[in-house]
Motif scaffolding. Structure first.
Motif, PDB file in Angstrom:
ATOM      1  N   PHE A  16       0.799  -1.210   0.288  1.00  0.00           N
ATOM      2  CA  PHE A  16       0.060  -0.015  -0.025  1.00  0.00           C
ATOM      3  C   PHE A  16       1.110   1.549  -0.244  1.00  0.00           C
ATOM      4  O   PHE A  16       0.525   2.437  -0.563  1.00  0.00           O
ATOM      5  CB  PHE A  16      -1.206  -0.232   0.964  1.00  0.00           C
ATOM      6  CG  PHE A  16      -2.346  -0.627   1.088  1.00  0.00           C
ATOM      7  CD1 PHE A  16      -2.762  -0.041   0.256  1.00  0.00           C
ATOM      8  CD2 PHE A  16      -2.078  -2.149   1.693  1.00  0.00           C
ATOM      9  CE1 PHE A  16      -4.111  -1.013   0.363  1.00  0.00           C
ATOM     10  CE2 PHE A  16      -3.421  -2.372   1.538  1.00  0.00           C
ATOM     11  CZ  PHE A  16      -4.681  -2.204   1.029  1.00  0.00           C
ATOM     12  N   SER A  17       2.113   0.704   0.753  1.00  0.00           N
ATOM     13  CA  SER A  17       2.862   2.770   1.052  1.00  0.00           C
ATOM     14  C   SER A  17       3.894   2.744   0.284  1.00  0.00           C
ATOM     15  O   SER A  17       4.434   3.832   0.082  1.00  0.00           O
ATOM     16  CB  SER A  17       3.671   2.499   2.783  1.00  0.00           C
ATOM     17  OG  SER A  17       3.962   1.729   2.611  1.00  0.00           O
ATOM     18  N   LEU A  51      -2.471   0.925   8.988  1.00  0.00           N
ATOM     19  CA  LEU A  51      -2.163   1.145   7.787  1.00  0.00           C
ATOM     20  C   LEU A  51      -2.120   2.823   7.360  1.00  0.00           C
ATOM     21  O   LEU A  51      -1.173   3.404   6.387  1.00  0.00           O
ATOM     22  CB  LEU A  51      -3.035   0.521   7.121  1.00  0.00           C
ATOM     23  CG  LEU A  51      -3.378   0.961   5.415  1.00  0.00           C
ATOM     24  CD1 LEU A  51      -1.953   0.197   4.897  1.00  0.00           C
ATOM     25  CD2 LEU A  51      -4.782  -0.124   4.849  1.00  0.00           C
ATOM     26  N   LYS A  52      -3.499   3.251   7.463  1.00  0.00           N
ATOM     27  CA  LYS A  52      -3.577   4.775   7.329  1.00  0.00           C
ATOM     28  C   LYS A  52      -2.104   5.505   7.733  1.00  0.00           C
ATOM     29  O   LYS A  52      -1.621   6.570   7.407  1.00  0.00           O
ATOM     30  CB  LYS A  52      -4.687   5.765   7.954  1.00  0.00           C
ATOM     31  CG  LYS A  52      -5.879   4.871   7.481  1.00  0.00           C
ATOM     32  CD  LYS A  52      -7.038   5.189   8.229  1.00  0.00           C
ATOM     33  CE  LYS A  52      -8.735   4.215   7.430  1.00  0.00           C
ATOM     34  NZ  LYS A  52     -10.376   5.503   8.271  1.00  0.00           N
ATOM     35  N   LYS A  53      -1.677   5.871   8.572  1.00  0.00           N
ATOM     36  CA  LYS A  53      -0.766   5.914   9.779  1.00  0.00           C
ATOM     37  C   LYS A  53       0.565   6.181   8.696  1.00  0.00           C
ATOM     38  O   LYS A  53       1.287   6.723   8.542  1.00  0.00           O
ATOM     39  CB  LYS A  53      -0.355   5.540  11.373  1.00  0.00           C
ATOM     40  CG  LYS A  53       0.892   6.515  11.548  1.00  0.00           C
ATOM     41  CD  LYS A  53       0.869   5.768  12.896  1.00  0.00           C
ATOM     42  CE  LYS A  53       1.858   7.026  13.985  1.00  0.00           C
ATOM     43  NZ  LYS A  53       1.735   7.089  15.523  1.00  0.00           N
ATOM     44  N   TRP A 145      -9.188   9.522   3.129  1.00  0.00           N
ATOM     45  CA  TRP A 145      -9.324   8.379   3.488  1.00  0.00           C
ATOM     46  C   TRP A 145      -8.495   7.677   4.671  1.00  0.00           C
ATOM     47  O   TRP A 145      -8.391   8.021   5.540  1.00  0.00           O
ATOM     48  CB  TRP A 145      -9.248   7.167   2.247  1.00  0.00           C
ATOM     49  CG  TRP A 145      -8.358   5.536   2.920  1.00  0.00           C
ATOM     50  CD1 TRP A 145      -9.459   4.659   3.961  1.00  0.00           C
ATOM     51  CD2 TRP A 145      -7.313   5.523   2.976  1.00  0.00           C
ATOM     52  NE1 TRP A 145      -9.139   4.105   4.287  1.00  0.00           N
ATOM     53  CE2 TRP A 145      -7.790   3.926   3.527  1.00  0.00           C
ATOM     54  CE3 TRP A 145      -6.292   5.277   2.486  1.00  0.00           C
ATOM     55  CZ2 TRP A 145      -7.076   2.990   3.983  1.00  0.00           C
ATOM     56  CZ3 TRP A 145      -5.364   4.153   2.269  1.00  0.00           C
ATOM     57  CH2 TRP A 145      -5.387   3.475   2.996  1.00  0.00           C
ATOM     58  N   GLN A 146      -6.948   8.196   3.738  1.00  0.00           N
ATOM     59  CA  GLN A 146      -5.674   8.473   5.306  1.00  0.00           C
ATOM     60  C   GLN A 146      -6.126   8.988   6.703  1.00  0.00           C
ATOM     61  O   GLN A 146      -6.111   8.692   7.733  1.00  0.00           O
ATOM     62  CB  GLN A 146      -4.365   8.658   4.428  1.00  0.00           C
ATOM     63  CG  GLN A 146      -3.758   8.492   3.095  1.00  0.00           C
ATOM     64  CD  GLN A 146      -2.780   8.412   2.638  1.00  0.00           C
ATOM     65  OE1 GLN A 146      -2.737   8.104   1.455  1.00  0.00           O
ATOM     66  NE2 GLN A 146      -1.675   9.593   3.501  1.00  0.00           N
ATOM     67  N   THR A 147      -6.815  10.390   6.408  1.00  0.00           N
ATOM     68  CA  THR A 147      -7.055  11.647   7.670  1.00  0.00           C
ATOM     69  C   THR A 147      -8.424  10.343   8.412  1.00  0.00           C
ATOM     70  O   THR A 147      -8.330  11.371   9.201  1.00  0.00           O
ATOM     71  CB  THR A 147      -6.571  12.391   7.468  1.00  0.00           C
ATOM     72  OG1 THR A 147      -7.027  12.440   5.772  1.00  0.00           O
ATOM     73  CG2 THR A 147      -5.540  12.703   7.167  1.00  0.00           C
ATOM     74  N   GLY A 148      -9.009   9.553   7.573  1.00  0.00           N
ATOM     75  CA  GLY A 148     -10.648   9.245   8.186  1.00  0.00           C
ATOM     76  C   GLY A 148     -11.041  10.010   8.029  1.00  0.00           C
ATOM     77  O   GLY A 148     -12.562   9.846   8.048  1.00  0.00           O
TER      78      GLY A 148
END
Length: 299
Positions: A16-17, A51-53, A145-148
């Motif tokens: 993903f990253s 994952l987002k972090k 998405w990454q920040t919710g």
């Protein structure tokens, strides 16, 4: 936002990253960036929040912040910093209102979302529309998405609709009737987050009459030689969006380019700084507009 129950491996985070697993492990040990759970057999597992972090950390690192400074940020500070950097990178004109467009995607209204994008294609053409509107919209959705602010399903929905638009536009390209153009092999070595860009680059090349070799999937770098054996090509376009691509693969593609006498190798969506010095055959692009400019010079 309520987190899901998805569990990810360190390889999932890598895919993903674009950050290699060994780099994630180093960041965990040295900076406590993540705190994974472990299975009974001592295998790392991560939830969607982690994952987002790591995506946020990678985003800031690619935009010039040192990992040592990023690691000192609290969760709220990390989110605020990502939003601030992404807003600073916006280059949208006043006629484009991503908030209204995203509302239809948030409700999973495919027809409304598609219809909201069509006027930009009609007015600007797919190339200008993608560069000026769709690519920034994709970047915005990913950051949300990454920040919710968006769910993973909503972000994927947006990405998939735009992908389908590119595929349709690609299918409408008429056969090239001008002077034969060189052949180009497109090698995707990275994750799906830049798949739309790579499909768009295929469209750009086909539209200009290049003979494009595009397999559609992620390929190991070693496949380049096998492709060349079957169908020799003049140029190579490589998705280099992986976090440590420059450290691990540039030398390899350099060597392959020399061995196969490739005229130019274009690295797309690169995390490296634009001013980085390479040899004359290696061209680095970071954005769709830069890629188009590069292709125009090859014509």
């Amino acid at each position: 936002m309520e987190e899901g129950v998805n569990v990810f491996s360190i390889r999932d985070l890598e895919n993903f990253s674009g950050i290699k697993a060994h780099t994630i492990r180093i960041w965990e040990k040295r900076y406590q960036v993540l705190e994974p759970d472990r299975t009974d057999s001592n295998i790392r597992t991560y939830n969607e929040s982690e994952l987002k972090k790591i995506l946020n950390v990678a985003y800031l690192n690619r935009n010039g912040l040192k990992i040592s400074k990023i690691a000192k940020l609290s969760e709220d500070e990390l989110t605020q910093k990502v939003m601030a950097v992404s807003s600073g990178n916006d280059d949208l004109d006043q006629e484009f209102q991503p908030g209204k467009i995203l509302m239809s995607a948030i409700r999973f209204n495919e027809e409304q979302f598609t219809e909201s994008l069509e006027p930009y294609i009609t007015k600007k053409g797919i190339e200008a529309a993608y560069c000026k509107y769709f690519h920034p919209l994709l970047e915005k959705a990913r950051i949300l998405w990454q920040t919710g602010s968006l769910s993973r399903a909503q972000e994927q929905f947006i990405r998939n609709i735009i992908k389908q638009i590119i595929i349709v536009e690609d299918s409408l390209i008429k056969p090239w009737t001008g002077r034969p153009k060189p052949s180009v092999a497109m090698i995707n070595t990275s994750d799906s987050l830049t798949d739309n860009n790579f499909l768009f680059y295929k469209y750009v090349l086909k539209k200009r009459g290049f003979d494009v070799i595009f397999t559609g999937g992620i390929l190991p770098a070693s496949e380049v030689i096998e492709i060349h054996k079957i169908k020799p090509f003049d140029f190579m376009v490589v998705n280099s969006s992986g976090f440590d691509f420059a450290k691990k693969k540039i030398g390899y593609f350099n060597s392959i380019g020399k061995a196969l006498m490739i005229k130019k190798i274009i690295l797309t969506d690169s995390p490296e700084e634009k001013g980085q010095k390479y040899n004359d055959k290696l061209i680095l692009t970071r954005t769709p507009p830069e890629f188009i400019s590069c292709i125009e010079e090859l014509n």
